[in-house]
Design a protein around this motif. Sequence first.
Motif, PDB file in Angstrom:
ATOM      1  N   ILE A  67       0.830  -1.204   0.000  1.00 47.29           N
ATOM      2  CA  ILE A  67       0.000   0.000   0.000  1.00 47.29           C
ATOM      3  C   ILE A  67       0.866   1.257   0.000  1.00 47.29           C
ATOM      4  O   ILE A  67       0.579   2.244  -0.697  1.00 47.29           O
ATOM      5  CB  ILE A  67      -0.945  -0.001   1.218  1.00 47.29           C
ATOM      6  N   SER A  68       1.954   1.246   0.757  1.00 45.58           N
ATOM      7  CA  SER A  68       2.840   2.408   0.822  1.00 45.58           C
ATOM      8  C   SER A  68       3.560   2.644  -0.490  1.00 45.58           C
ATOM      9  O   SER A  68       3.856   3.786  -0.846  1.00 45.58           O
ATOM     10  CB  SER A  68       3.874   2.217   1.937  1.00 45.58           C
ATOM     11  N   TYR A  69       3.855   1.574  -1.205  1.00 43.79           N
ATOM     12  CA  TYR A  69       4.632   1.682  -2.437  1.00 43.79           C
ATOM     13  C   TYR A  69       3.803   2.231  -3.591  1.00 43.79           C
ATOM     14  O   TYR A  69       4.320   2.939  -4.453  1.00 43.79           O
ATOM     15  CB  TYR A  69       5.188   0.307  -2.813  1.00 43.79           C
ATOM     16  N   VAL A  97       1.048   1.586   7.968  1.00 44.22           N
ATOM     17  CA  VAL A  97       1.560   2.545   6.981  1.00 44.22           C
ATOM     18  C   VAL A  97       2.052   3.806   7.683  1.00 44.22           C
ATOM     19  O   VAL A  97       3.107   4.357   7.351  1.00 44.22           O
ATOM     20  CB  VAL A  97       0.470   2.898   5.949  1.00 44.22           C
ATOM     21  N   SER A  98       1.295   4.259   8.664  1.00 44.15           N
ATOM     22  CA  SER A  98       1.634   5.502   9.363  1.00 44.15           C
ATOM     23  C   SER A  98       2.959   5.410  10.114  1.00 44.15           C
ATOM     24  O   SER A  98       3.663   6.411  10.277  1.00 44.15           O
ATOM     25  CB  SER A  98       0.524   5.861  10.350  1.00 44.15           C
ATOM     26  N   THR A  99       3.289   4.212  10.578  1.00 36.95           N
ATOM     27  CA  THR A  99       4.513   4.049  11.368  1.00 36.95           C
ATOM     28  C   THR A  99       5.643   3.423  10.556  1.00 36.95           C
ATOM     29  O   THR A  99       6.749   3.233  11.075  1.00 36.95           O
ATOM     30  CB  THR A  99       4.237   3.154  12.597  1.00 36.95           C
ATOM     31  N   GLY A 130       4.998   6.087   6.193  1.00 34.94           N
ATOM     32  CA  GLY A 130       5.059   7.264   7.040  1.00 34.94           C
ATOM     33  C   GLY A 130       3.720   7.973   7.136  1.00 34.94           C
ATOM     34  O   GLY A 130       2.762   7.651   6.431  1.00 34.94           O
ATOM     35  N   VAL A 131       3.644   8.939   8.030  1.00 37.84           N
ATOM     36  CA  VAL A 131       2.381   9.641   8.274  1.00 37.84           C
ATOM     37  C   VAL A 131       1.936  10.423   7.039  1.00 37.84           C
ATOM     38  O   VAL A 131       0.747  10.477   6.718  1.00 37.84           O
ATOM     39  CB  VAL A 131       2.527  10.591   9.480  1.00 37.84           C
ATOM     40  N   LYS A 132       2.880  11.044   6.334  1.00 35.01           N
ATOM     41  CA  LYS A 132       2.511  11.790   5.126  1.00 35.01           C
ATOM     42  C   LYS A 132       1.900  10.867   4.083  1.00 35.01           C
ATOM     43  O   LYS A 132       0.969  11.245   3.375  1.00 35.01           O
ATOM     44  CB  LYS A 132       3.728  12.508   4.561  1.00 35.01           C
ATOM     45  N   ASP A 146      -5.168   5.899  18.493  1.00 38.77           N
ATOM     46  CA  ASP A 146      -4.040   6.824  18.668  1.00 38.77           C
ATOM     47  C   ASP A 146      -4.487   8.233  18.269  1.00 38.77           C
ATOM     48  O   ASP A 146      -4.313   8.653  17.128  1.00 38.77           O
ATOM     49  CB  ASP A 146      -2.859   6.378  17.809  1.00 38.77           C
ATOM     50  N   PRO A 147      -5.064   9.000  19.214  1.00 35.51           N
ATOM     51  CA  PRO A 147      -5.578  10.342  18.897  1.00 35.51           C
ATOM     52  C   PRO A 147      -4.522  11.273  18.315  1.00 35.51           C
ATOM     53  O   PRO A 147      -4.809  12.062  17.410  1.00 35.51           O
ATOM     54  CB  PRO A 147      -6.077  10.855  20.250  1.00 35.51           C
ATOM     55  N   ASP A 148      -3.283  11.200  18.826  1.00 38.18           N
ATOM     56  CA  ASP A 148      -2.220  12.077  18.329  1.00 38.18           C
ATOM     57  C   ASP A 148      -1.900  11.764  16.867  1.00 38.18           C
ATOM     58  O   ASP A 148      -1.683  12.687  16.055  1.00 38.18           O
ATOM     59  CB  ASP A 148      -0.964  11.928  19.182  1.00 38.18           C
ATOM     60  N   LEU A 149      -1.841  10.482  16.530  1.00 37.93           N
ATOM     61  CA  LEU A 149      -1.570  10.086  15.153  1.00 37.93           C
ATOM     62  C   LEU A 149      -2.687  10.568  14.231  1.00 37.93           C
ATOM     63  O   LEU A 149      -2.427  11.099  13.143  1.00 37.93           O
ATOM     64  CB  LEU A 149      -1.434   8.566  15.046  1.00 37.93           C
ATOM     65  N   ALA A 150      -3.926  10.403  14.671  1.00 41.94           N
ATOM     66  CA  ALA A 150      -5.061  10.844  13.862  1.00 41.94           C
ATOM     67  C   ALA A 150      -4.999  12.352  13.622  1.00 41.94           C
ATOM     68  O   ALA A 150      -5.270  12.824  12.512  1.00 41.94           O
ATOM     69  CB  ALA A 150      -6.377  10.473  14.555  1.00 41.94           C
ATOM     70  N   SER A 151      -4.637  13.102  14.665  1.00 45.35           N
ATOM     71  CA  SER A 151      -4.540  14.558  14.527  1.00 45.35           C
ATOM     72  C   SER A 151      -3.450  14.941  13.534  1.00 45.35           C
ATOM     73  O   SER A 151      -3.635  15.853  12.713  1.00 45.35           O
ATOM     74  CB  SER A 151      -4.245  15.188  15.890  1.00 45.35           C
ATOM     75  N   THR A 152      -2.318  14.233  13.578  1.00 43.94           N
ATOM     76  CA  THR A 152      -1.228  14.516  12.650  1.00 43.94           C
ATOM     77  C   THR A 152      -1.634  14.221  11.210  1.00 43.94           C
ATOM     78  O   THR A 152      -1.340  15.000  10.287  1.00 43.94           O
ATOM     79  CB  THR A 152       0.015  13.681  13.012  1.00 43.94           C
TER      80      THR A 152
END
Length: 344
Positions: A146-148, A173-175, A208-210, A235-241
């Motif tokens: 998915i990331s690729y 994917v985010s991490t 990554g998050v982007k 993970d509220p912080d991850l969702a906010s980012t």
Amino acid sequence: MSENNQDNDGKQLRRKIPRVEQAAILLMSLGESDAAEVLKHMGPKEVQRVGVAMAQMKDVSKEEVSYVMDEFVGAVGGQTGLGVGNDDYIRTMLTQALGDDKANSLIDRILIGGDTTGLDTLKWMEPRAVGDIIRYEHPQIQAIVISYLDPDQAAEILGTLDDKVRLDVMMRVSTLESIQPQAMRELNDILEKQFSGGSAAQTSRIGGVKRAADIMNFMDRSIEGGLMDSIKDMDPDLASTIEDLMFVFDNLVDIEDRGIQALLREVSSDVLVVALKGADDAVKDKIFRNMSKRAAELLQDDLEAKGPVKVSEVEAAQKDIITIARRMAEAGEITLGGAGEEMM
């Protein structure tokens, strides 16, 4: 956005010709062999977009063909002969470019060359087909795939997966920041056994998050909303980012005026009207301010005359414009302001 294109004699064309349609007209005007050679140097997304434009083309006027030719000659000094075709022409051209087996099924979007890696092969396939391939793989393998892939294709693939799987993959994917080259080569080897690809991939930094935000941008709103709520629960912080990095239709107000003007030149009037039916006044004002007075008046008249539009149609039109904006930003043609600028 100009009110109308003009041909070399100064005649007003009956409609604005989007860039992708100009490319389609140009290719349709080449001989099949020359057009096939051009397609060999294009990526899967470009082949698909131009191919769809060619397949949908009809009633192209002499003035429009002349305008496209003059634009091309003015840009690169090239010269072509006219050879208009139909579905048989397109099939013959794609067959010459991709080979009989590869061009035989548009659904599969098969690879075009022997040097395509196993992962690159997936870019030529329909999202549902890719989803079927990775459905029973380990979630980490799914996250790497998915990331690729390009964000819009990745979003469609995630849409074919179960909710729990989708959440697990997006969290990974985010991490996901990097992958060892050897692991990437092994993954390519597995895929190449199925798709006869070529050399191994060298990419080691993916995800990554982007990347997660990019993928979320292309999801259907109903799926995106549910997935974002699930990420917030975990993970509220991850969702906010992720939310901070996403670029949505309302962010068009943050693009500088020259960027909006360039964007409008790439958007057809029909798509723009539908997209603005569900837009905030700030976005509408931004659009109107960056058009000629006459073009703005015509657009406002079209908006008033347009009847009720389904929410799904508005969202699809807005997504089309966002896709064009992101593509132009990636090409360095415009800069996405606000959260989008940080994302890019």
